[in-house]
Design an enzyme around this catalytic site. Sequence first.
Site, PDB file in Angstrom:
ATOM      1  CG  PHE A  15      -1.991  -1.325   2.999  1.00 36.10           C
ATOM      2  CD1 PHE A  15      -0.605  -1.386   2.967  1.00 36.10           C
ATOM      3  CD2 PHE A  15      -2.648  -0.797   1.894  1.00 36.10           C
ATOM      4  CE1 PHE A  15       0.113  -0.933   1.870  1.00 36.10           C
ATOM      5  CE2 PHE A  15      -1.936  -0.347   0.793  1.00 36.10           C
ATOM      6  CZ  PHE A  15      -0.552  -0.416   0.789  1.00 36.10           C
ATOM      7  N   GLY A  16      -1.219  -0.586   6.432  1.00 33.42           N
ATOM      8  CA  GLY A  16      -0.057   0.103   6.991  1.00 33.42           C
ATOM      9  C   GLY A  16      -0.455   1.166   8.000  1.00 33.42           C
ATOM     10  CE1 TYR A  17       3.751   2.902  11.281  1.00 34.25           C
ATOM     11  CE2 TYR A  17       4.459   2.418   9.043  1.00 34.25           C
ATOM     12  CZ  TYR A  17       4.661   2.343  10.412  1.00 34.25           C
ATOM     13  OH  TYR A  17       5.775   1.707  10.909  1.00 34.25           O
ATOM     14  CG  ASP A  18      -3.389   3.767   4.647  1.00 30.53           C
ATOM     15  OD1 ASP A  18      -2.305   4.365   4.478  1.00 30.53           O
ATOM     16  OD2 ASP A  18      -3.936   3.102   3.744  1.00 30.53           O
ATOM     17  CG  ASP A  59      11.570   1.030   0.164  1.00 28.68           C
ATOM     18  OD1 ASP A  59      10.752   0.226   0.658  1.00 28.68           O
ATOM     19  OD2 ASP A  59      12.517   1.491   0.807  1.00 28.68           O
ATOM     20  CB  SER A  60       6.112   3.205   0.072  1.00 26.29           C
ATOM     21  OG  SER A  60       5.942   3.060  -1.296  1.00 26.29           O
ATOM     22  CE  LYS A  64      -3.626   4.686   0.665  1.00 31.36           C
ATOM     23  NZ  LYS A  64      -3.300   3.380   1.211  1.00 31.36           N
ATOM     24  CB  THR A 107       4.673  -6.018  -5.086  1.00 34.66           C
ATOM     25  OG1 THR A 107       4.130  -6.009  -3.760  1.00 34.66           O
ATOM     26  CG2 THR A 107       3.534  -6.006  -6.082  1.00 34.66           C
ATOM     27  CG  ASN A 143       1.379  -5.271  -0.269  1.00 34.48           C
ATOM     28  OD1 ASN A 143       0.169  -5.174  -0.438  1.00 34.48           O
ATOM     29  ND2 ASN A 143       2.001  -4.656   0.717  1.00 34.48           N
TER      30      ASN A 143
END
EC number: 3.6.1.66
Length: 193
Positions: free
Chosen positions: A147-150, A68-69, A170, A7, A9
């Site tokens: 981040f993302g769909y959080d 992968d998530s 989290k 990563t 990220n």
Amino acid sequence: MKILFATNNLHKLEEVQAIIGNQFDIQTLEEVGLYEDIPETGDTFEANAKQKSDYLVDKLNMDCFADDSGLEIDALHGEPGVYSARYSGSRDMEKNIELVLQKMEGITDRSARFRTVISLQLDAQNYFFEGAIEGTIINSKVGTKGFGYDPIFIPNGYDKTFAEMSADEKNSISHRAIAVKKLAEFLSETKKS
């Protein structure tokens, strides 16, 4: 023990480092001078994670792990799933969230889960570790952390989104935390033997 994490990220790296602590020296792709895109063409989280870890072993011959998530929404037949990062056709998370909320309009079954699969390549062997957390998709974004769909996901048993939680909160319950804890336990046992 040095191990490469597939990563660049920084959010993912921070989460993983916080869970694993300093028992392992986790290196990023940038630290080993790899800047190219790693192929990710599988149709499952397992396939994508393994494809990434296989690629790194072939390219660098280093022990590594890749994950992968994604978000799986029951009413959308598991979408966005492996396409979570580019669901709207781009990597713009605002657009991805908008598309999810648009597709969920008028739907009462809002059950969903975040899922992570980690593929570890260690001493020419491949191992998988999985984590999932069930929850609900809400109607609009709430919270600014994560981040993302959080901002649209409330985990079961909680009354706030991932984006409203502190990193510690989290990281104690997230899908990635569950998978990474399994990875860390395995690596600790391997290190002892």
